[in-house]
Design a protein around this motif. Structure first.
Motif, PDB file in Angstrom:
ATOM      1  N   ARG A  49       0.814  -1.219   0.000  1.00 50.65           N
ATOM      2  CA  ARG A  49       0.000   0.000   0.000  1.00 50.65           C
ATOM      3  C   ARG A  49       0.845   1.266   0.000  1.00 50.65           C
ATOM      4  NH1 ARG A  49      -5.502  -1.323   2.591  1.00 50.65           N
ATOM      5  NH2 ARG A  49      -5.418  -3.582   2.520  1.00 50.65           N
ATOM      6  N   SER A  50       2.152   1.072  -0.083  1.00 50.46           N
ATOM      7  CA  SER A  50       3.061   2.215  -0.116  1.00 50.46           C
ATOM      8  C   SER A  50       4.365   1.792  -0.790  1.00 50.46           C
ATOM      9  CB  SER A  50       3.344   2.723   1.303  1.00 50.46           C
ATOM     10  OG  SER A  50       4.022   1.745   2.053  1.00 50.46           O
ATOM     11  N   LEU A  51       5.208   2.790  -1.047  1.00 51.98           N
ATOM     12  CA  LEU A  51       6.540   2.569  -1.604  1.00 51.98           C
ATOM     13  C   LEU A  51       7.563   3.147  -0.647  1.00 51.98           C
ATOM     14  CD1 LEU A  51       6.126   3.867  -5.283  1.00 51.98           C
ATOM     15  CD2 LEU A  51       5.925   1.514  -4.483  1.00 51.98           C
ATOM     16  N   ARG A  52       8.698   2.490  -0.515  1.00 52.94           N
ATOM     17  CA  ARG A  52       9.840   3.076   0.175  1.00 52.94           C
ATOM     18  C   ARG A  52      10.848   3.400  -0.919  1.00 52.94           C
ATOM     19  NH1 ARG A  52      11.089  -0.527   4.061  1.00 52.94           N
ATOM     20  NH2 ARG A  52       9.780   0.636   5.485  1.00 52.94           N
ATOM     21  N   VAL A  53      11.230   4.677  -1.010  1.00 56.04           N
ATOM     22  CA  VAL A  53      12.128   5.137  -2.057  1.00 56.04           C
ATOM     23  C   VAL A  53      13.418   5.615  -1.413  1.00 56.04           C
ATOM     24  CG1 VAL A  53      12.429   6.769  -3.957  1.00 56.04           C
ATOM     25  CG2 VAL A  53      10.158   5.824  -3.476  1.00 56.04           C
ATOM     26  N   VAL A  54      14.531   5.038  -1.872  1.00 56.09           N
ATOM     27  CA  VAL A  54      15.850   5.462  -1.393  1.00 56.09           C
ATOM     28  C   VAL A  54      16.499   6.216  -2.542  1.00 56.09           C
ATOM     29  CG1 VAL A  54      18.077   4.738  -0.489  1.00 56.09           C
ATOM     30  CG2 VAL A  54      16.015   3.448   0.106  1.00 56.09           C
ATOM     31  N   GLY A  55      16.775   7.504  -2.304  1.00 54.09           N
ATOM     32  CA  GLY A  55      17.356   8.366  -3.321  1.00 54.09           C
ATOM     33  C   GLY A  55      18.847   8.168  -3.461  1.00 54.09           C
ATOM     34  N   PRO A  56      19.454   8.846  -4.438  1.00 56.08           N
ATOM     35  CA  PRO A  56      20.898   8.726  -4.660  1.00 56.08           C
ATOM     36  C   PRO A  56      21.715   9.153  -3.449  1.00 56.08           C
ATOM     37  CG  PRO A  56      19.866  10.125  -6.347  1.00 56.08           C
ATOM     38  CD  PRO A  56      18.807   9.734  -5.369  1.00 56.08           C
ATOM     39  N   ASP A  57      21.123   9.976  -2.583  1.00 59.43           N
ATOM     40  CA  ASP A  57      21.818  10.449  -1.383  1.00 59.43           C
ATOM     41  C   ASP A  57      21.680   9.475  -0.211  1.00 59.43           C
ATOM     42  OD1 ASP A  57      19.129  10.783  -0.948  1.00 59.43           O
ATOM     43  OD2 ASP A  57      19.242  12.929  -0.515  1.00 59.43           O
ATOM     44  N   GLY A  58      20.947   8.358  -0.419  1.00 60.86           N
ATOM     45  CA  GLY A  58      20.776   7.360   0.631  1.00 60.86           C
ATOM     46  C   GLY A  58      19.621   7.627   1.571  1.00 60.86           C
ATOM     47  N   VAL A  59      18.913   8.737   1.379  1.00 63.12           N
ATOM     48  CA  VAL A  59      17.784   9.079   2.236  1.00 63.12           C
ATOM     49  C   VAL A  59      16.539   8.327   1.762  1.00 63.12           C
ATOM     50  CG1 VAL A  59      16.283  10.964   3.018  1.00 63.12           C
ATOM     51  CG2 VAL A  59      18.733  11.344   2.777  1.00 63.12           C
ATOM     52  N   GLU A  61      12.404   7.669   1.809  1.00 64.30           N
ATOM     53  CA  GLU A  61      11.103   8.306   2.021  1.00 64.30           C
ATOM     54  C   GLU A  61      10.034   7.266   1.774  1.00 64.30           C
ATOM     55  OE1 GLU A  61      10.572  12.579   0.432  1.00 64.30           O
ATOM     56  OE2 GLU A  61      11.976  11.636  -0.955  1.00 64.30           O
ATOM     57  N   GLU A  62       8.904   7.392   2.461  1.00 63.79           N
ATOM     58  CA  GLU A  62       7.797   6.476   2.223  1.00 63.79           C
ATOM     59  C   GLU A  62       6.667   7.242   1.549  1.00 63.79           C
ATOM     60  OE1 GLU A  62       5.219   3.153   4.571  1.00 63.79           O
ATOM     61  OE2 GLU A  62       7.347   3.416   4.979  1.00 63.79           O
ATOM     62  N   PHE A  63       6.162   6.671   0.467  1.00 65.47           N
ATOM     63  CA  PHE A  63       5.092   7.266  -0.321  1.00 65.47           C
ATOM     64  C   PHE A  63       3.863   6.376  -0.217  1.00 65.47           C
ATOM     65  CE2 PHE A  63       8.908   9.031  -1.997  1.00 65.47           C
ATOM     66  CZ  PHE A  63       8.597  10.224  -2.615  1.00 65.47           C
ATOM     67  N   ARG A  73       0.055   5.514  -8.421  1.00 63.88           N
ATOM     68  CA  ARG A  73       0.359   6.882  -7.969  1.00 63.88           C
ATOM     69  C   ARG A  73       0.584   6.879  -6.464  1.00 63.88           C
ATOM     70  NH1 ARG A  73      -4.362   7.658 -11.077  1.00 63.88           N
ATOM     71  NH2 ARG A  73      -5.439   7.915  -9.117  1.00 63.88           N
ATOM     72  N   TYR A  74       1.690   7.526  -6.059  1.00 60.95           N
ATOM     73  CA  TYR A  74       2.068   7.555  -4.655  1.00 60.95           C
ATOM     74  C   TYR A  74       2.487   8.973  -4.281  1.00 60.95           C
ATOM     75  CZ  TYR A  74       2.133   2.528  -5.258  1.00 60.95           C
ATOM     76  OH  TYR A  74       1.779   1.249  -5.529  1.00 60.95           O
ATOM     77  N   GLN A  75       2.198   9.367  -3.024  1.00 62.79           N
ATOM     78  CA  GLN A  75       2.539  10.704  -2.563  1.00 62.79           C
ATOM     79  C   GLN A  75       3.112  10.627  -1.151  1.00 62.79           C
ATOM     80  OE1 GLN A  75      -0.712  13.446  -2.664  1.00 62.79           O
ATOM     81  NE2 GLN A  75       0.560  15.190  -2.168  1.00 62.79           N
ATOM     82  N   GLU A  76       4.114  11.454  -0.887  1.00 62.54           N
ATOM     83  CA  GLU A  76       4.706  11.573   0.437  1.00 62.54           C
ATOM     84  C   GLU A  76       3.931  12.657   1.166  1.00 62.54           C
ATOM     85  OE1 GLU A  76       6.902  12.163   3.802  1.00 62.54           O
ATOM     86  OE2 GLU A  76       6.722  13.769   2.366  1.00 62.54           O
ATOM     87  N   ALA A  77       3.370  12.338   2.329  1.00 62.45           N
ATOM     88  CA  ALA A  77       2.425  13.225   3.011  1.00 62.45           C
ATOM     89  C   ALA A  77       3.015  14.577   3.414  1.00 62.45           C
ATOM     90  CB  ALA A  77       1.849  12.525   4.236  1.00 62.45           C
ATOM     91  N   ASP A  86       4.734   3.609 -14.162  1.00 65.05           N
ATOM     92  CA  ASP A  86       4.091   3.222 -15.426  1.00 65.05           C
ATOM     93  C   ASP A  86       4.998   2.209 -16.117  1.00 65.05           C
ATOM     94  OD1 ASP A  86       2.518   3.045 -17.682  1.00 65.05           O
ATOM     95  OD2 ASP A  86       3.142   4.972 -18.501  1.00 65.05           O
ATOM     96  N   GLY A  87       4.692   0.928 -15.929  1.00 60.72           N
ATOM     97  CA  GLY A  87       5.528  -0.117 -16.515  1.00 60.72           C
ATOM     98  C   GLY A  87       6.927  -0.083 -15.933  1.00 60.72           C
ATOM     99  N   ARG A  88       7.925   0.126 -16.793  1.00 58.03           N
ATOM    100  CA  ARG A  88       9.324   0.149 -16.365  1.00 58.03           C
ATOM    101  C   ARG A  88       9.817   1.567 -16.081  1.00 58.03           C
ATOM    102  NH1 ARG A  88      11.861  -4.531 -16.790  1.00 58.03           N
ATOM    103  NH2 ARG A  88      13.900  -3.588 -17.093  1.00 58.03           N
ATOM    104  N   GLU A  89       8.914   2.530 -16.027  1.00 59.87           N
ATOM    105  CA  GLU A  89       9.285   3.923 -15.763  1.00 59.87           C
ATOM    106  C   GLU A  89       8.651   4.421 -14.473  1.00 59.87           C
ATOM    107  OE1 GLU A  89       9.896   5.608 -20.279  1.00 59.87           O
ATOM    108  OE2 GLU A  89       8.225   6.356 -19.106  1.00 59.87           O
ATOM    109  N   ALA A  90       9.349   5.335 -13.835  1.00 57.36           N
ATOM    110  CA  ALA A  90       8.837   6.022 -12.658  1.00 57.36           C
ATOM    111  C   ALA A  90       9.031   7.516 -12.892  1.00 57.36           C
ATOM    112  CB  ALA A  90       9.577   5.583 -11.407  1.00 57.36           C
ATOM    113  N   LEU A  91       7.950   8.278 -12.822  1.00 58.55           N
ATOM    114  CA  LEU A  91       8.025   9.736 -12.918  1.00 58.55           C
ATOM    115  C   LEU A  91       8.124  10.257 -11.494  1.00 58.55           C
ATOM    116  CD1 LEU A  91       7.930  12.330 -14.601  1.00 58.55           C
ATOM    117  CD2 LEU A  91       5.433  12.261 -14.352  1.00 58.55           C
ATOM    118  N   VAL A  92       9.233  10.907 -11.179  1.00 56.84           N
ATOM    119  CA  VAL A  92       9.506  11.393  -9.826  1.00 56.84           C
ATOM    120  C   VAL A  92       9.317  12.902  -9.813  1.00 56.84           C
ATOM    121  CG1 VAL A  92      11.232  11.539  -7.989  1.00 56.84           C
ATOM    122  CG2 VAL A  92      11.157   9.518  -9.477  1.00 56.84           C
TER     123      VAL A  92
END
Length: 104
Positions: A49-59, A61-63, A73-77, A86-92
């Motif tokens: 029900r959510s995504l955990r995204v680790v950015g290039p800086d190692g931080v 975030e949960e969406f 579609r996911y949003q960080e509160a 969308d398939g093999r792409e992620a629009l950030v």
């Protein structure tokens, strides 16, 4: 009836398949790395029900799914940053930055 001895060289049990397609049903949990247009790499872990995204800086975030009943579609509160899968792409989309397309 006597037990049959195991023969050397017998093939092992098949490996468990790990699902990394983030468009799979929510019950599928997986992790995938995406290369972004700026040369950075992000890692996205599907938690259902959510995504955990680790950015290039190692931080990390949960969406959360936005709205809650869908899986693309996911949003960080707190920051209102968003990700659309969308398939093999992620629009950030990050506040104050140009949206980036990242590809697996």
């Amino acid at each position: 009836m006597p037990a049959t001895p195991k023969t050397p060289g017998a093939s092992p049990a098949p490996a468990t398949k790990i699902i990394t397609d983030l468009t799979a049903p929510r019950s599928a949990v997986g992790t995938a790395s995406y290369r972004c247009g700026n040369g950075g790499v992000i890692t996205i872990q599907n938690l259902g029900r959510s995504l955990r995204v680790v950015g290039p800086d190692g931080v990390a975030e949960e969406f959360a799914a936005s709205p809650a009943n869908q899986s693309s579609r996911y949003q960080e509160a707190a920051t209102h940053d968003a990700i659309v899968i969308d398939g093999r792409e992620a629009l950030v989309m990050k506040r104050g930055s140009t949206p980036q397309t990242c590809r697996r």
